[in-house]
Design a protein around this motif. Structure first.
Motif, PDB file in Angstrom:
ATOM      1  N   LEU A 125       0.836  -1.200   0.000  1.00 27.22           N
ATOM      2  CA  LEU A 125       0.000   0.000   0.000  1.00 27.22           C
ATOM      3  C   LEU A 125       0.874   1.254   0.000  1.00 27.22           C
ATOM      4  N   LEU A 126       1.929   1.243   0.828  1.00 28.95           N
ATOM      5  CA  LEU A 126       2.807   2.414   0.893  1.00 28.95           C
ATOM      6  C   LEU A 126       3.509   2.625  -0.446  1.00 28.95           C
ATOM      7  N   PHE A 127       3.863   1.535  -1.110  1.00 28.15           N
ATOM      8  CA  PHE A 127       4.483   1.673  -2.426  1.00 28.15           C
ATOM      9  C   PHE A 127       3.524   2.362  -3.394  1.00 28.15           C
ATOM     10  N   LEU A 128       2.234   1.993  -3.324  1.00 26.93           N
ATOM     11  CA  LEU A 128       1.248   2.640  -4.198  1.00 26.93           C
ATOM     12  C   LEU A 128       1.109   4.125  -3.851  1.00 26.93           C
ATOM     13  N   VAL A 129       1.055   4.433  -2.548  1.00 25.33           N
ATOM     14  CA  VAL A 129       0.959   5.834  -2.126  1.00 25.33           C
ATOM     15  C   VAL A 129       2.155   6.607  -2.668  1.00 25.33           C
ATOM     16  N   LEU A 130       3.325   6.000  -2.604  1.00 24.88           N
ATOM     17  CA  LEU A 130       4.543   6.674  -3.067  1.00 24.88           C
ATOM     18  C   LEU A 130       4.505   6.900  -4.573  1.00 24.88           C
ATOM     19  N   THR A 131       3.923   5.953  -5.293  1.00 30.62           N
ATOM     20  CA  THR A 131       3.829   6.122  -6.742  1.00 30.62           C
ATOM     21  C   THR A 131       2.928   7.308  -7.081  1.00 30.62           C
ATOM     22  N   VAL A 132       1.774   7.375  -6.430  1.00 36.38           N
ATOM     23  CA  VAL A 132       0.834   8.457  -6.730  1.00 36.38           C
ATOM     24  C   VAL A 132       1.408   9.813  -6.314  1.00 36.38           C
ATOM     25  N   THR A 133       1.852   9.927  -5.071  1.00 35.56           N
ATOM     26  CA  THR A 133       2.379  11.223  -4.627  1.00 35.56           C
ATOM     27  C   THR A 133       3.636  11.577  -5.412  1.00 35.56           C
ATOM     28  N   GLY A 134       4.435  10.571  -5.769  1.00 38.21           N
ATOM     29  CA  GLY A 134       5.667  10.819  -6.521  1.00 38.21           C
ATOM     30  C   GLY A 134       5.375  11.407  -7.894  1.00 38.21           C
ATOM     31  N   VAL A 135       4.355  10.877  -8.570  1.00 35.08           N
ATOM     32  CA  VAL A 135       4.000  11.417  -9.883  1.00 35.08           C
ATOM     33  C   VAL A 135       3.574  12.880  -9.737  1.00 35.08           C
ATOM     34  N   LEU A 136       2.786  13.177  -8.687  1.00 35.00           N
ATOM     35  CA  LEU A 136       2.361  14.563  -8.483  1.00 35.00           C
ATOM     36  C   LEU A 136       3.560  15.472  -8.252  1.00 35.00           C
ATOM     37  N   LEU A 137       4.546  15.002  -7.501  1.00 30.59           N
ATOM     38  CA  LEU A 137       5.729  15.829  -7.262  1.00 30.59           C
ATOM     39  C   LEU A 137       6.498  16.058  -8.565  1.00 30.59           C
ATOM     40  N   MET A 138       6.504  15.048  -9.425  1.00 30.72           N
ATOM     41  CA  MET A 138       7.258  15.173 -10.683  1.00 30.72           C
ATOM     42  C   MET A 138       6.736  16.287 -11.570  1.00 30.72           C
ATOM     43  N   TYR A 158       6.150  19.168 -10.774  1.00 30.14           N
ATOM     44  CA  TYR A 158       6.694  20.477 -10.390  1.00 30.14           C
ATOM     45  C   TYR A 158       8.201  20.498 -10.238  1.00 30.14           C
ATOM     46  N   TYR A 159       8.847  19.370 -10.429  1.00 25.83           N
ATOM     47  CA  TYR A 159      10.242  19.267 -10.029  1.00 25.83           C
ATOM     48  C   TYR A 159      11.163  19.089 -11.232  1.00 25.83           C
ATOM     49  N   ARG A 160      12.216  19.885 -11.294  1.00 26.92           N
ATOM     50  CA  ARG A 160      13.215  19.726 -12.357  1.00 26.92           C
ATOM     51  C   ARG A 160      14.544  19.326 -11.741  1.00 26.92           C
ATOM     52  N   PRO A 161      15.134  18.235 -12.188  1.00 22.55           N
ATOM     53  CA  PRO A 161      16.311  17.668 -11.516  1.00 22.55           C
ATOM     54  C   PRO A 161      17.621  18.323 -11.950  1.00 22.55           C
ATOM     55  N   THR A 162      17.708  19.623 -11.867  1.00 17.27           N
ATOM     56  CA  THR A 162      18.977  20.272 -12.178  1.00 17.27           C
ATOM     57  C   THR A 162      19.381  21.100 -10.971  1.00 17.27           C
ATOM     58  N   ALA A 163      20.681  21.280 -10.804  1.00 14.86           N
ATOM     59  CA  ALA A 163      21.180  22.028  -9.651  1.00 14.86           C
ATOM     60  C   ALA A 163      20.604  23.446  -9.663  1.00 14.86           C
ATOM     61  N   GLU A 164      20.296  23.953 -10.866  1.00 14.49           N
ATOM     62  CA  GLU A 164      19.787  25.308 -11.009  1.00 14.49           C
ATOM     63  C   GLU A 164      18.381  25.447 -10.433  1.00 14.49           C
ATOM     64  N   HIS A 178       5.316  26.328  -1.112  1.00 19.65           N
ATOM     65  CA  HIS A 178       4.658  27.567  -0.734  1.00 19.65           C
ATOM     66  C   HIS A 178       3.560  28.001  -1.688  1.00 19.65           C
ATOM     67  N   ASP A 179       3.642  27.607  -2.953  1.00 24.85           N
ATOM     68  CA  ASP A 179       2.692  28.129  -3.928  1.00 24.85           C
ATOM     69  C   ASP A 179       1.752  27.094  -4.522  1.00 24.85           C
ATOM     70  N   VAL A 180       2.168  25.839  -4.562  1.00 29.15           N
ATOM     71  CA  VAL A 180       1.302  24.824  -5.161  1.00 29.15           C
ATOM     72  C   VAL A 180       0.262  24.389  -4.135  1.00 29.15           C
ATOM     73  N   PRO A 181      -1.041  24.421  -4.525  1.00 26.34           N
ATOM     74  CA  PRO A 181      -2.055  23.957  -3.565  1.00 26.34           C
ATOM     75  C   PRO A 181      -1.786  22.505  -3.157  1.00 26.34           C
ATOM     76  N   PHE A 182      -1.779  22.251  -1.896  1.00 25.73           N
ATOM     77  CA  PHE A 182      -1.497  20.924  -1.343  1.00 25.73           C
ATOM     78  C   PHE A 182      -0.112  20.399  -1.693  1.00 25.73           C
ATOM     79  N   GLY A 183       0.757  21.271  -2.195  1.00 21.75           N
ATOM     80  CA  GLY A 183       2.108  20.827  -2.567  1.00 21.75           C
ATOM     81  C   GLY A 183       2.878  20.335  -1.365  1.00 21.75           C
ATOM     82  N   LEU A 184       2.836  21.110  -0.291  1.00 24.87           N
ATOM     83  CA  LEU A 184       3.553  20.718   0.918  1.00 24.87           C
ATOM     84  C   LEU A 184       3.017  19.398   1.461  1.00 24.87           C
ATOM     85  N   PHE A 185       1.682  19.278   1.411  1.00 25.58           N
ATOM     86  CA  PHE A 185       1.048  18.057   1.904  1.00 25.58           C
ATOM     87  C   PHE A 185       1.505  16.839   1.095  1.00 25.58           C
TER      88      PHE A 185
END
Ligand code: HEM
Lengths: 290, 258
Positions: B64-77, B79-85, B96-103
């Motif tokens: 179940l936790l793996f599934l939760v991680l897949t769903v929340t992980g896709v949502l994080l992706m 907004y996220y760019r994997p560069t040092a910049e 701070h700006d994305v609704p429910f982003g912190l959650f």
């Protein structure tokens, strides 16, 4: 005390505080069931082995469990924020620098071993050793139910490795290691300037061996002797007292089991030697030190 | 009064639910068999397998936790760019700006930590019930691989926020690779075999001599593509083997004490 509490309250360390309680809870639960089974005529599993419909009997349990876990996660995620520190800065090393908590057992071992052992060899041995368990434990009893009586040695070994070594080292590495990776009791302040006098000596120096080559040979004899004698003596004993058991076990199994035990206890022996006698290395060579 | 059976007798309803819902054993069985997800289970199981005291539900909770991680992980992706910049700023924006982003970020992190714990507890349970014994030796081995993959997923994810916590934890962790015997430039026999800081196994892992932008990209790709696919494949094998090895382990009739 204040630094200790700071560690306990760090958001990333909360799981370990939880882990401590969970581990105690589940260990007690497992042993309770094992002792109860050992005492009664029929194990609880045996008494409950009639077939039932998966729907609803299992599905409802899964459903409730899923809701409980999701509730916990939701509350946890609302109440506590994931940490975000200052931006990455390669020129500003924090003191202490710690790996994520689940690797702190290994980082803790760095105190007692060189990185090639603590960081590479031991993790590999742990993985291989875990995979080997089903093939080296040839005790046919205790398959599919809780019991202590029928597999005492296996349970002692696993609980020692998992609960005593792995979990305790993690707890120590997380909560009790401060600046300079020095050990601080919970009630001590973290003193950044704490200097522990480096009086560590090699085992050979304890025996007043000054010459490098002699020390190297001496260390080799001690280390290889430990493994050699540790392998041969029990073998002799088994051959004499338990020839039947040795036959079922077989030589390949015997050597795998004895090397894994010798390595596990070797780690403990080295920790004890360091803590009591400040021994740094047991065996020094130009290529590696143990 | 609205006649509900009008709905349940409709063509649409019957095309979705392939069997009636009267409470009969036949329908209970079909409920499992006709559903691709529930079909993971056998239609009948021994009563002890439904007992929380026996399995603690730990394998299932881990999944179940793996599934939760897949769903929340896709949502994080999103907004996220994997560069040092951008990585660190994206984290700030997300929080701070994305609704429910912190959650979402919190849930991803805490589920990840929790999954490490539940994998350990699941292994502990399987050990305490002796469930690795024949015929389940191989599935225990698959489990050890799952444990390793879970730790690697956690570790690669730890770097992504690109803050002080992230790079130093990963620096400490990957420094060990320097000391790999033969393959590391500070490991036994490494230097003798020509290993340098810029060609050893740690260099291959990080794509550089320090935890820098190249390492961020590598950890990101491992974290969101390679490791999740790998663990999914092994989870599939794991579940398949649980069934093929005869379902959840339990006592055999011959275990009866005389
Ligand atoms: C991503 C990690 C894992 C997932 C999602 C997972 C999932 C599951 C599930 C759902 C079951 C069914 C029974 C139960 O819930 O206890 C199971 C059984 C089993 N697991 Fe895992 N598991 C994982 C890791 C492991 C590990 C680390 C080990 C051991 C080293 C392991 C060994 C086994 C064995 C031997 C069984 C059969 C137990 C029995 O028949 O009683 N698994 N696993």
């Amino acid at each position: 005390m204040e630094h200790f509490l700071e560690q306990v309250k760090k958001p990333d360390n909360i799981p370990i505080v939880g882990l401590i309680f969970l581990i105690i809870f589940y260990t007690v639960w497992a042993f309770k069931q094992a002792f109860a089974n050992d005492k009664s005529e029929v194990t609880r599993e045996m008494a409950n082995s009639e077939k039932v419909q998966t729907w609803p009997n299992l599905v409802k349990v899964e459903f409730v469990a899923a809701i409980v876990v999701m509730l916990l996660l939701t509350v946890w995620s609302i109440a506590i924020d994931a940490p975000l520190e200052e931006p990455a800065n390669p020129s500003k090393t924090p003191n202490p620098s710690k790996a994520p908590w689940y690797f702190l057992g290994l980082q803790e071992l760095l105190v007692y071993f060189d990185p090639w052992i603590a960081g590479v060899v031991l993790p590999s041995i742990i993985i291989i050793g875990l995979m080997a368990i089903p093939y080296i434990d040839f005790n046919e009893k205790g398959n599919g139910y809780y019991t202590y009586k029928e597999r005492k040695l296996a349970i002692w070994t696993f609980c020692f490795g998992f609960l005593v070594l792995w979990i305790t080292l993690i707890i120590s590495g997380t909560f009790l290691r401060g600046p300079g990776w020095n050990w601080f009791a919970p009630w001590n302040e973290w003193d950044t300037h704490k200097v522990v006098a480096l009086t560590n000596v090699d085992l050979s120096e304890l025996f007043r061996i000054r010459d490098y080559t002699t020390a190297s040979i001496f260390g080799g004899i001690v280390t290889l002797g430990y493994f050699g004698i540790g392998t041969v003596l029990p073998l002799k004993w088994f051959g004499k007292k338990q020839p039947e058991l040795l036959k079922t076990m077989g030589m390949v199994r015997y050597f795998t089991i004895s090397s894994l035990y010798l390595m596990m206890f070797g780690v403990v022996i080295k920790i004890i030697l360091r803590v009591t006698l400040n021994i740094k290395y047991i065996w020094v060579t130009p290529w590696f030190n143990i | 009064m609205f006649n509900f059976s009008k709905v349940t007798k409709s063509q649409v309803w019957e095309s979705v639910f392939r069997h009636p819902y009267e409470d009969t054993n036949r329908n209970r069985m079909l409920q499992i068999l006709d559903n691709v997800f529930l079909h993971l289970h056998p239609t009948k199981i021994p009563r002890y397998a439904t007992d929380v005291g026996f399995t603690w539900g730990m394998g299932g909770i881990t999944f179940l936790l793996f599934l939760v991680l897949t769903v929340t992980g896709v949502l994080l992706m999103f907004y996220y760019r994997p560069t040092a910049e951008f990585a660190y700023d994206d984290m700030n924006y997300l929080q701070h700006d994305v609704p429910f982003g912190l959650f979402m970020r919190n849930m991803h992190r805490w589920a990840a930590h929790l999954m490490v714990i539940t994998v350990w507890l699941h292994m502990f349970r399987v050990f305490m019930t002796g469930s690795y014994k024949p015929p389940r030796e191989f599935n225990w081995g698959i489990g050890v691989i799952l444990l390793t993959l879970t730790l690697l997923l956690s570790f690669t994810g730890y770097l992504l926020p690109w803050d002080q916590l992230a790079i130093w934890a990963v620096t400490v962790g990957t420094n060990m690779a320097r000391a790999t015997p033969i393959l590391g430039h500070e490991g036994p026999l490494g230097p003798e075999l020509g290993m340098r800081a810029d060609n050893d196994v740690r260099f291959a892992l990080l794509g550089g001599t320090v935890v820098g932008p190249a390492a961020l990209m590598r950890f990101y790709v491992l974290h969101v593509i390679f490791l999740p696919i790998a663990i999914s494949v092994f989870i599939a094998v794991h579940f398949w083997r649980v069934r093929k090895d005869g379902g959840i382990s339990g006592p055999r009739p011959s275990d009866k004490k005389k």
